[in-house]
Enzyme design. Structure first.
Site, PDB file in Angstrom:
ATOM      1  NE  ARG A 148      -1.201  -1.356   3.702  1.00  0.00           N
ATOM      2  CZ  ARG A 148      -1.460  -1.334   5.154  1.00  0.00           C
ATOM      3  NH1 ARG A 148      -2.913  -0.792   5.634  1.00  0.00           N
ATOM      4  NH2 ARG A 148      -0.618  -1.589   5.887  1.00  0.00           N
TER       5      ARG A 148
ATOM      6  CD  GLU B 141       5.831   4.191  16.921  1.00  0.00           C
ATOM      7  OE1 GLU B 141       5.046   3.193  17.081  1.00  0.00           O
ATOM      8  OE2 GLU B 141       6.784   4.485  17.466  1.00  0.00           O
TER       9      GLU B 141
ATOM     10  CG  ASP C 178       3.915  19.606  15.738  1.00  0.00           C
ATOM     11  OD1 ASP C 178       3.169  18.506  15.433  1.00  0.00           O
ATOM     12  OD2 ASP C 178       5.252  19.279  15.903  1.00  0.00           O
ATOM     13  CG  ASN C 179       6.726  25.780  14.047  1.00  0.00           C
ATOM     14  OD1 ASN C 179       5.773  26.141  14.577  1.00  0.00           O
ATOM     15  ND2 ASN C 179       7.862  26.495  14.876  1.00  0.00           N
TER      16      ASN C 179
ATOM     17  NE  ARG D  33      11.756  28.396   4.968  1.00  0.00           N
ATOM     18  CZ  ARG D  33      10.651  29.184   4.840  1.00  0.00           C
ATOM     19  NH1 ARG D  33      10.097  29.934   6.014  1.00  0.00           N
ATOM     20  NH2 ARG D  33       9.613  28.982   3.826  1.00  0.00           N
TER      21      ARG D  33
ATOM     22  CG  HIS E 165      16.081  31.933  12.034  1.00  0.00           C
ATOM     23  ND1 HIS E 165      14.984  31.724  11.405  1.00  0.00           N
ATOM     24  CD2 HIS E 165      16.567  32.943  11.534  1.00  0.00           C
ATOM     25  CE1 HIS E 165      15.044  32.289  10.088  1.00  0.00           C
ATOM     26  NE2 HIS E 165      16.082  33.173  10.322  1.00  0.00           N
TER      27      HIS E 165
ATOM     28  CE  LYS F  87      14.327  26.542  16.718  1.00  0.00           C
ATOM     29  NZ  LYS F  87      15.047  27.554  16.014  1.00  0.00           N
TER      30      LYS F  87
ATOM     31  CG  HIS G  69      17.417  24.651  13.133  1.00  0.00           C
ATOM     32  ND1 HIS G  69      16.196  25.104  12.519  1.00  0.00           N
ATOM     33  CD2 HIS G  69      17.841  23.571  12.645  1.00  0.00           C
ATOM     34  CE1 HIS G  69      15.831  24.107  11.650  1.00  0.00           C
ATOM     35  NE2 HIS G  69      16.846  23.417  11.716  1.00  0.00           N
TER      36      HIS G  69
ATOM     37  CE1 TYR H 123      10.049  24.612  11.520  1.00  0.00           C
ATOM     38  CE2 TYR H 123      10.629  25.003  13.734  1.00  0.00           C
ATOM     39  CZ  TYR H 123      10.389  25.640  12.594  1.00  0.00           C
ATOM     40  OH  TYR H 123      10.225  26.983  12.270  1.00  0.00           O
TER      41      TYR H 123
ATOM     42  CD  GLU I 298      11.446  35.769  15.396  1.00  0.00           C
ATOM     43  OE1 GLU I 298      10.746  36.681  14.857  1.00  0.00           O
ATOM     44  OE2 GLU I 298      11.200  34.517  14.516  1.00  0.00           O
TER      45      GLU I 298
ATOM     46  CE  LYS J 267      12.893  36.922  10.615  1.00  0.00           C
ATOM     47  NZ  LYS J 267      12.118  35.996  11.502  1.00  0.00           N
ATOM     48  CG  ASP J 268      16.269  34.862   7.933  1.00  0.00           C
ATOM     49  OD1 ASP J 268      15.893  35.290   8.972  1.00  0.00           O
ATOM     50  OD2 ASP J 268      15.897  33.575   7.289  1.00  0.00           O
TER      51      ASP J 268
HETATM   52  C1  T46 Z   1       9.098  30.748  13.598  1.00  0.00           C
HETATM   53  C2  T46 Z   1       7.563  31.359  13.628  1.00  0.00           C
HETATM   54  C3  T46 Z   1       7.082  32.328  12.773  1.00  0.00           C
HETATM   55  N1  T46 Z   1       5.816  32.777  12.742  1.00  0.00           N
HETATM   56  C4  T46 Z   1       5.285  33.627  11.661  1.00  0.00           C
HETATM   57  C5  T46 Z   1       6.091  35.060  11.658  1.00  0.00           C
HETATM   58  C6  T46 Z   1       6.192  35.404  10.377  1.00  0.00           C
HETATM   59  O1  T46 Z   1       4.921  36.292   9.879  1.00  0.00           O
HETATM   60  C7  T46 Z   1       6.013  34.139   9.542  1.00  0.00           C
HETATM   61  C8  T46 Z   1       7.290  33.695   9.003  1.00  0.00           C
HETATM   62  O2  T46 Z   1       8.319  33.460  10.197  1.00  0.00           O
HETATM   63  P1  T46 Z   1       9.794  33.754   9.656  1.00  0.00           P
HETATM   64  O3  T46 Z   1      10.103  34.370   8.283  1.00  0.00           O
HETATM   65  O4  T46 Z   1      10.487  33.833  10.983  1.00  0.00           O
HETATM   66  O5  T46 Z   1       9.914  31.982   9.250  1.00  0.00           O
HETATM   67  P2  T46 Z   1      11.454  31.011   9.149  1.00  0.00           P
HETATM   68  O6  T46 Z   1      12.579  31.775   8.346  1.00  0.00           O
HETATM   69  O7  T46 Z   1      10.784  29.648   8.785  1.00  0.00           O
HETATM   70  O8  T46 Z   1      11.708  30.938  10.837  1.00  0.00           O
HETATM   71  C9  T46 Z   1      12.206  29.701  11.183  1.00  0.00           C
HETATM   72  O9  T46 Z   1      13.245  29.212  10.362  1.00  0.00           O
HETATM   73  C10 T46 Z   1      14.227  28.686  11.158  1.00  0.00           C
HETATM   74  C11 T46 Z   1      14.717  27.562  10.489  1.00  0.00           C
HETATM   75  C12 T46 Z   1      13.958  27.952  12.574  1.00  0.00           C
HETATM   76  O10 T46 Z   1      14.674  27.238  13.077  1.00  0.00           O
HETATM   77  C13 T46 Z   1      13.029  28.833  13.291  1.00  0.00           C
HETATM   78  O11 T46 Z   1      12.178  27.967  13.828  1.00  0.00           O
HETATM   79  C14 T46 Z   1      12.146  29.860  12.574  1.00  0.00           C
HETATM   80  O12 T46 Z   1      12.842  31.179  13.009  1.00  0.00           O
HETATM   81  O13 T46 Z   1       5.517  33.038  10.274  1.00  0.00           O
HETATM   82  C15 T46 Z   1       4.710  32.319  13.559  1.00  0.00           C
HETATM   83  O14 T46 Z   1       3.525  32.493  13.627  1.00  0.00           O
HETATM   84  N2  T46 Z   1       5.344  31.285  14.312  1.00  0.00           N
HETATM   85  C16 T46 Z   1       6.497  30.573  14.585  1.00  0.00           C
HETATM   86  O15 T46 Z   1       7.024  29.894  15.314  1.00  0.00           O
END
Ligand code: T46
Length: 184
Positions: free
Chosen positions: A21, A26, A45-46, A56, A59, A69, A116, A128, A139, A164-165
């Site tokens: 199938r 898990e 959970d993200n 990305r 962070h 994480k 990370h 994650y 942050e 941002k990054d």
């Molecule tokens: C991380 C996060 C973001 N957001 C919102 C804030 C922004 O409006 C949008 C995108 O956020 P951001 O650009 O910070 O997402 P990433 O660049 O994927 O950030 C993550 O990327 C690296 C790989 C990481 O390890 C962190 O978990 C996290 O910083 O989601 C949320 O609402 N909740 C959250 O937990």
């Protein structure tokens, strides 16, 4: 690609049950993972989707909102990275890569105290669990191509990085801001 094994990082490859199938495995088991030192105190959970070439990171969250994480790839393939930001660690300022994909389903637990990030080697869905909730005010980050970290990203193109990054500080600035001795 020079890399070292950072202490306290836990790697796990689940047993995948395949049959005519498809497959089953898990994605989380408190009893299994506690045996290898992965906590069961996840509160969030993200999931994110990244086109091939997206980078990305790097962070972290600070203080009470520092996050452990537990990361994996649902589909695609990423080069995940952890950078040791613990000044007391003998690997302070060092990094380790983890090649994660949606076929092997390898997982990595990165504790608090690390930065990370990941580079999407293919269009990828990344999932994650975090040991602390998102807290925007807590942050922090370090620029992905910091000269002193000298991360050997396998890149022959400019990755797609968020505005941002692109404005994240250097590792040296991070050390100055936190009164840490710059290790390089
Ligand atoms: C991380 C996060 C973001 N957001 C919102 C804030 C922004 O409006 C949008 C995108 O956020 P951001 O650009 O910070 O997402 P990433 O660049 O994927 O950030 C993550 O990327 C690296 C790989 C990481 O390890 C962190 O978990 C996290 O910083 O989601 C949320 O609402 N909740 C959250 O937990």
């Amino acid at each position: 690609m020079e890399t070292i094994n950072l202490r306290d990082i836990k790697k796990f490859e689940p047993k995948i049950f395949k049959d005519e199938r498809g497959y089953f495995f898990e994605t989380y088991s408190s009893s299994t993972f506690q045996k290898i030192g992965i906590p069961n105190s996840f509160v969030q959970d993200n999931q994110s989707f990244s086109q091939k070439g997206v980078l990305r990171g790097l962070h972290f969250q600070t203080g009470a909102y520092a996050q452990g994480k537990f990361v994996r790839v649902i589909s695609g393939r990423v080069l995940d990275i952890a950078v040791d930001l613990r000044p007391e660690s003998e690997t302070f300022g060092k990094y380790e890569f983890f090649d994660l994909d949606g076929l092997s389903n390898k997982m990595v637990y990165i504790p608090e105290g690390f930065a990370h990030g990941f580079l999407a080697l293919e269009d990828s869905i990344f999932a994650y669990k975090c040991t602390a909730p998102y807290h925007k005010e807590s942050e922090g980050g370090i620029i992905w191509n910091d000269p002193s970290l000298n991360i050997q990203w396998p890149l022959d193109f400019e990755p797609l990085v968020s505005e941002k990054d692109l404005e994240l500080p250097s590792f040296k600035e991070f050390c100055l801001q936190n009164n840490f001795d710059f290790p390089f």
